[in-house]
Design a protein around this motif. Structure first.
Motif, PDB file in Angstrom:
ATOM      1  N   ASP A  32       3.102  -7.863   0.614  1.00 44.22           N
ATOM      2  CA  ASP A  32       2.072  -8.868   0.870  1.00 44.22           C
ATOM      3  C   ASP A  32       1.706  -8.965   2.350  1.00 44.22           C
ATOM      4  O   ASP A  32       1.419 -10.044   2.861  1.00 44.22           O
ATOM      5  N   THR A  55      -0.762  -8.499   5.503  1.00 38.65           N
ATOM      6  CA  THR A  55      -2.215  -8.664   5.602  1.00 38.65           C
ATOM      7  C   THR A  55      -2.698  -8.298   7.000  1.00 38.65           C
ATOM      8  O   THR A  55      -1.904  -8.099   7.916  1.00 38.65           O
ATOM      9  N   ASN A  65      -0.317  -3.623  -0.269  1.00 37.84           N
ATOM     10  CA  ASN A  65      -0.426  -4.777   0.608  1.00 37.84           C
ATOM     11  C   ASN A  65      -1.897  -5.172   0.625  1.00 37.84           C
ATOM     12  O   ASN A  65      -2.661  -4.731  -0.226  1.00 37.84           O
ATOM     13  N   THR A  66      -2.285  -5.982   1.573  1.00 38.39           N
ATOM     14  CA  THR A  66      -3.704  -6.317   1.685  1.00 38.39           C
ATOM     15  C   THR A  66      -4.182  -6.042   3.107  1.00 38.39           C
ATOM     16  O   THR A  66      -4.860  -6.872   3.724  1.00 38.39           O
ATOM     17  N   THR A 105      -6.540  -4.634   5.913  1.00 41.31           N
ATOM     18  CA  THR A 105      -7.999  -4.537   5.941  1.00 41.31           C
ATOM     19  C   THR A 105      -8.438  -3.750   7.172  1.00 41.31           C
ATOM     20  O   THR A 105      -7.623  -3.393   8.022  1.00 41.31           O
ATOM     21  N   ASN A 159      -4.650  -0.975  -0.781  1.00 41.82           N
ATOM     22  CA  ASN A 159      -4.942  -1.937   0.273  1.00 41.82           C
ATOM     23  C   ASN A 159      -6.444  -2.197   0.241  1.00 41.82           C
ATOM     24  O   ASN A 159      -7.113  -1.837  -0.718  1.00 41.82           O
ATOM     25  N   LYS A 160      -6.970  -2.798   1.264  1.00 47.60           N
ATOM     26  CA  LYS A 160      -8.395  -3.111   1.308  1.00 47.60           C
ATOM     27  C   LYS A 160      -9.043  -2.494   2.547  1.00 47.60           C
ATOM     28  O   LYS A 160      -9.846  -3.131   3.221  1.00 47.60           O
TER      29      LYS A 160
END
Length: 80
Positions: free
Chosen positions: A8, A10, A31-32, A34, A55-56
């Motif tokens: 998690d 970010t 995960n996230t 970016t 991921n993003k």
């Protein structure tokens, strides 16, 4: 070996990550994260395994990834 998968995490990848010149395996999946992947990734010339999937991230893979001549396994998904 660094594995921070499914933690998690970010934000964008920290710039200090690219200073780990002796890093051989990097797993940051699920995960996230970016943003884009920095061209500084080419500094990780000893990297053998890179997993950044789920991921993003956005943008394109930097051509500097070609400097990672030892890279044997790459799993990455870039999404907008």
């Amino acid at each position: 070996f660094s594995m921070w998968g499914n933690e998690d995490l970010t934000g964008s990848l920290p710039e200090s990550l690219y200073d780990l010149a002796h890093l051989e395996d990097l797993h940051l999946f699920r995960n996230t994260f970016t943003g884009t992947i920095s061209s500084k990734i080419g500094q990780l010339t000893k990297l053998k395994t890179l997993t950044l999937a789920e991921n993003k991230f956005n943008g394109t893979l930097p051509s500097a990834l070609g400097f990672c001549e030892n890279l044997e396994f790459l799993r990455i998904e870039l999404t907008d």
